[in-house]
Write a protein that holds these residues in place. Sequence first.
Motif, PDB file in Angstrom:
ATOM      1  N   VAL A 135       8.692  -5.143  -4.609  1.00  0.00           N
ATOM      2  CA  VAL A 135       8.617  -4.074  -5.603  1.00  0.00           C
ATOM      3  C   VAL A 135       8.453  -4.638  -7.012  1.00  0.00           C
ATOM      4  O   VAL A 135       7.551  -4.239  -7.758  1.00  0.00           O
ATOM      5  N   HIS A 136       9.300  -5.577  -7.389  1.00  0.00           N
ATOM      6  CA  HIS A 136       9.321  -6.051  -8.766  1.00  0.00           C
ATOM      7  C   HIS A 136       8.244  -7.083  -9.088  1.00  0.00           C
ATOM      8  O   HIS A 136       7.985  -7.368 -10.257  1.00  0.00           O
ATOM      9  N   ASP A 137       7.634  -7.660  -8.048  1.00  0.00           N
ATOM     10  CA  ASP A 137       6.592  -8.654  -8.267  1.00  0.00           C
ATOM     11  C   ASP A 137       5.394  -8.347  -7.377  1.00  0.00           C
ATOM     12  O   ASP A 137       4.828  -9.238  -6.729  1.00  0.00           O
ATOM     13  N   ALA A 138       4.993  -7.076  -7.366  1.00  0.00           N
ATOM     14  CA  ALA A 138       3.954  -6.614  -6.443  1.00  0.00           C
ATOM     15  C   ALA A 138       2.616  -7.310  -6.670  1.00  0.00           C
ATOM     16  O   ALA A 138       1.886  -7.592  -5.717  1.00  0.00           O
ATOM     17  N   ASP A 139       2.267  -7.610  -7.932  1.00  0.00           N
ATOM     18  CA  ASP A 139       0.989  -8.276  -8.198  1.00  0.00           C
ATOM     19  C   ASP A 139       0.954  -9.663  -7.565  1.00  0.00           C
ATOM     20  O   ASP A 139      -0.076 -10.088  -7.027  1.00  0.00           O
ATOM     21  N   ALA A 140       2.080 -10.393  -7.641  1.00  0.00           N
ATOM     22  CA  ALA A 140       2.141 -11.719  -7.024  1.00  0.00           C
ATOM     23  C   ALA A 140       2.065 -11.618  -5.504  1.00  0.00           C
ATOM     24  O   ALA A 140       1.465 -12.477  -4.847  1.00  0.00           O
ATOM     25  N   VAL A 141       2.668 -10.567  -4.944  1.00  0.00           N
ATOM     26  CA  VAL A 141       2.568 -10.344  -3.501  1.00  0.00           C
ATOM     27  C   VAL A 141       1.111 -10.130  -3.116  1.00  0.00           C
ATOM     28  O   VAL A 141       0.601 -10.748  -2.168  1.00  0.00           O
ATOM     29  N   ARG A 142       0.409  -9.266  -3.870  1.00  0.00           N
ATOM     30  CA  ARG A 142      -0.997  -8.975  -3.547  1.00  0.00           C
ATOM     31  C   ARG A 142      -1.865 -10.228  -3.655  1.00  0.00           C
ATOM     32  O   ARG A 142      -2.827 -10.392  -2.904  1.00  0.00           O
ATOM     33  N   ALA A 143      -1.533 -11.112  -4.590  1.00  0.00           N
ATOM     34  CA  ALA A 143      -2.306 -12.343  -4.751  1.00  0.00           C
ATOM     35  C   ALA A 143      -2.086 -13.312  -3.595  1.00  0.00           C
ATOM     36  O   ALA A 143      -2.935 -14.175  -3.339  1.00  0.00           O
ATOM     37  N   LEU A 161       0.815  -1.210   0.000  1.00  0.00           N
ATOM     38  CA  LEU A 161       0.000   0.000   0.000  1.00  0.00           C
ATOM     39  C   LEU A 161       0.852   1.266   0.000  1.00  0.00           C
ATOM     40  O   LEU A 161       0.423   2.312  -0.477  1.00  0.00           O
ATOM     41  N   VAL A 162       2.055   1.166   0.557  1.00  0.00           N
ATOM     42  CA  VAL A 162       2.986   2.296   0.623  1.00  0.00           C
ATOM     43  C   VAL A 162       4.357   1.779   0.199  1.00  0.00           C
ATOM     44  O   VAL A 162       4.719   0.644   0.518  1.00  0.00           O
ATOM     45  N   ARG A 163       5.114   2.602  -0.497  1.00  0.00           N
ATOM     46  CA  ARG A 163       6.434   2.183  -0.950  1.00  0.00           C
ATOM     47  C   ARG A 163       7.499   2.656   0.037  1.00  0.00           C
ATOM     48  O   ARG A 163       7.490   3.810   0.483  1.00  0.00           O
ATOM     49  N   ALA A 164       8.414   1.758   0.365  1.00  0.00           N
ATOM     50  CA  ALA A 164       9.510   2.119   1.268  1.00  0.00           C
ATOM     51  C   ALA A 164      10.490   3.043   0.560  1.00  0.00           C
ATOM     52  O   ALA A 164      10.636   2.996  -0.664  1.00  0.00           O
ATOM     53  N   ASP A 165      11.168   3.872   1.339  1.00  0.00           N
ATOM     54  CA  ASP A 165      12.212   4.732   0.781  1.00  0.00           C
ATOM     55  C   ASP A 165      13.494   3.946   0.526  1.00  0.00           C
ATOM     56  O   ASP A 165      14.269   4.281  -0.381  1.00  0.00           O
ATOM     57  N   ALA A 166      13.723   2.911   1.323  1.00  0.00           N
ATOM     58  CA  ALA A 166      14.937   2.095   1.177  1.00  0.00           C
ATOM     59  C   ALA A 166      14.665   0.715   1.735  1.00  0.00           C
ATOM     60  O   ALA A 166      13.706   0.494   2.467  1.00  0.00           O
ATOM     61  N   GLY A 167      15.525  -0.231   1.365  1.00  0.00           N
ATOM     62  CA  GLY A 167      15.388  -1.595   1.837  1.00  0.00           C
ATOM     63  C   GLY A 167      14.675  -2.461   0.821  1.00  0.00           C
ATOM     64  O   GLY A 167      14.213  -2.003  -0.231  1.00  0.00           O
ATOM     65  N   GLU A 168      14.605  -3.751   1.130  1.00  0.00           N
ATOM     66  CA  GLU A 168      13.936  -4.697   0.249  1.00  0.00           C
ATOM     67  C   GLU A 168      13.222  -5.747   1.072  1.00  0.00           C
ATOM     68  O   GLU A 168      13.545  -5.964   2.240  1.00  0.00           O
ATOM     69  N   ALA A 169      12.225  -6.392   0.445  1.00  0.00           N
ATOM     70  CA  ALA A 169      11.457  -7.410   1.159  1.00  0.00           C
ATOM     71  C   ALA A 169      10.903  -8.421   0.165  1.00  0.00           C
ATOM     72  O   ALA A 169      10.694  -8.118  -1.011  1.00  0.00           O
ATOM     73  N   ARG A 170      10.673  -9.622   0.673  1.00  0.00           N
ATOM     74  CA  ARG A 170      10.024 -10.671  -0.094  1.00  0.00           C
ATOM     75  C   ARG A 170       8.875 -11.232   0.736  1.00  0.00           C
ATOM     76  O   ARG A 170       9.040 -11.509   1.926  1.00  0.00           O
ATOM     77  N   ILE A 171       7.717 -11.380   0.086  1.00  0.00           N
ATOM     78  CA  ILE A 171       6.540 -11.928   0.735  1.00  0.00           C
ATOM     79  C   ILE A 171       6.128 -13.174  -0.031  1.00  0.00           C
ATOM     80  O   ILE A 171       5.896 -13.115  -1.245  1.00  0.00           O
ATOM     81  N   ALA A 172       6.049 -14.298   0.674  1.00  0.00           N
ATOM     82  CA  ALA A 172       5.698 -15.577   0.041  1.00  0.00           C
ATOM     83  C   ALA A 172       6.577 -15.851  -1.174  1.00  0.00           C
ATOM     84  O   ALA A 172       6.126 -16.393  -2.187  1.00  0.00           O
ATOM     85  N   GLY A 173       7.840 -15.448  -1.080  1.00  0.00           N
ATOM     86  CA  GLY A 173       8.796 -15.710  -2.138  1.00  0.00           C
ATOM     87  C   GLY A 173       8.833 -14.679  -3.247  1.00  0.00           C
ATOM     88  O   GLY A 173       9.642 -14.798  -4.174  1.00  0.00           O
ATOM     89  N   HIS A 174       7.992 -13.654  -3.175  1.00  0.00           N
ATOM     90  CA  HIS A 174       7.891 -12.660  -4.240  1.00  0.00           C
ATOM     91  C   HIS A 174       8.487 -11.325  -3.794  1.00  0.00           C
ATOM     92  O   HIS A 174       8.257 -10.876  -2.668  1.00  0.00           O
ATOM     93  N   ASP A 175       9.230 -10.709  -4.694  1.00  0.00           N
ATOM     94  CA  ASP A 175       9.827  -9.413  -4.381  1.00  0.00           C
ATOM     95  C   ASP A 175       8.736  -8.353  -4.249  1.00  0.00           C
ATOM     96  O   ASP A 175       7.832  -8.240  -5.090  1.00  0.00           O
ATOM     97  N   ARG A 177      -1.884 -16.731   1.693  1.00  0.00           N
ATOM     98  CA  ARG A 177      -0.908 -17.485   2.466  1.00  0.00           C
ATOM     99  C   ARG A 177      -0.343 -16.657   3.612  1.00  0.00           C
ATOM    100  O   ARG A 177       0.188 -17.201   4.587  1.00  0.00           O
ATOM    101  N   VAL A 178      -0.427 -15.348   3.495  1.00  0.00           N
ATOM    102  CA  VAL A 178       0.041 -14.436   4.538  1.00  0.00           C
ATOM    103  C   VAL A 178      -1.079 -13.450   4.820  1.00  0.00           C
ATOM    104  O   VAL A 178      -1.641 -12.856   3.885  1.00  0.00           O
ATOM    105  N   ILE A 179      -1.429 -13.283   6.097  1.00  0.00           N
ATOM    106  CA  ILE A 179      -2.493 -12.353   6.474  1.00  0.00           C
ATOM    107  C   ILE A 179      -1.932 -11.310   7.435  1.00  0.00           C
ATOM    108  O   ILE A 179      -1.308 -11.650   8.446  1.00  0.00           O
ATOM    109  N   PHE A 180      -2.154 -10.055   7.095  1.00  0.00           N
ATOM    110  CA  PHE A 180      -1.779  -8.951   7.977  1.00  0.00           C
ATOM    111  C   PHE A 180      -3.011  -8.543   8.782  1.00  0.00           C
ATOM    112  O   PHE A 180      -4.029  -8.147   8.213  1.00  0.00           O
TER     113      PHE A 180
END
Length: 329
Positions: free
Chosen positions: A77-85, A61-75, A163-166
């Motif tokens: 920033v670069h794979d945001a649609d897969a993260v949302r799914a 929902l918000v973009r970080a200024d720095a750093g990186e993260a992977r959710i359920a194996g998906h990047d 697979r991940v719930i916030f």
Amino acid sequence: MTGSSAPALSSAITAVGLSKSYGDKVVLDGIDLHIPEGTVFALLGPNGAGKTTTVQILSTLVRADAGEARIAGHDLVHDADAVRAAIGVTGQFSAVDNLLTAEENLMLMADLHHLNRREGRRRTAELLRRFDLTEVSAKPVVTFSGGMRRKLDLAMTLVGNPRVIFLDEPTTGLDPRSRRTMWEIIRELVAHDGVTIFLTTQYLDEADQLADRIAVLDHGTLVAEGTAEELKRRIPGGHLRVRFADPDRLDAATALFGAVTRDTESLTLQIPSDGSIPTLRAVLDVLDSASIAAESLTMHTPDLDDVFLTLTGRPRSGDAATSPKENAR
């Protein structure tokens, strides 16, 4: 080391150096996270610590200024649609439509997830049954109690099989019975569905009850992380409270121990303790060897309230000094 060991759990969420500022205000200051699949992770912190911003970043929902993260194996920033799914988000405030029925709310979510009509109805019926909402499925949500609305809100999050719930403050405003119902639902999601839960809460007993691991966030920085028991052991103040039948026994016991707090009115000694069985046994052995009988013995160990108040609320460098308790209010 010989023999086989259990395989390490795969990571549901990893983050390195996540940072976010709004103007001159630093909200997140380079946090790192590693959350295994099928676990409950709780993020604690006072208002303004950065908890909701963390959830907003990790849920795209918000973009970080720095750093990186992977959710359920998906990047992130670069794979945001897969993260949302792969994720579901239940915020502090219910996102249900008051003018629709419970069934209509769920069917709407099924449409948004592009489920066909038959699958949408099947999924809706399953979730209504699972959340004990079948009998009220045709009633408008405006007639629901707070607990029923939160259950429906979480059910809507599950339509897409995330697979991940916030869960951002999921039980805010609920009565104790409704809170415990939500706890049971959360436990079931992890135990039976293998879902990973990222929980933010200000109810410290909630984190104590649910979380496999807890992190404490203050001024945008992670100041501690571990299991509930590990965090409690970091905080001093554990003690044994021993009560005696008369002043003579109290005097005799006081002479046996060094650093103790004595209360002559209640006829008690407060003896520092780490809460371990060996320490408890040692105190009882000393009293027994001296033939001093105690009327009662109670053990106090620091709880998550103590952890919270000790680790949070300290001023940033350059801020006016304020006590942790004042800032944690």
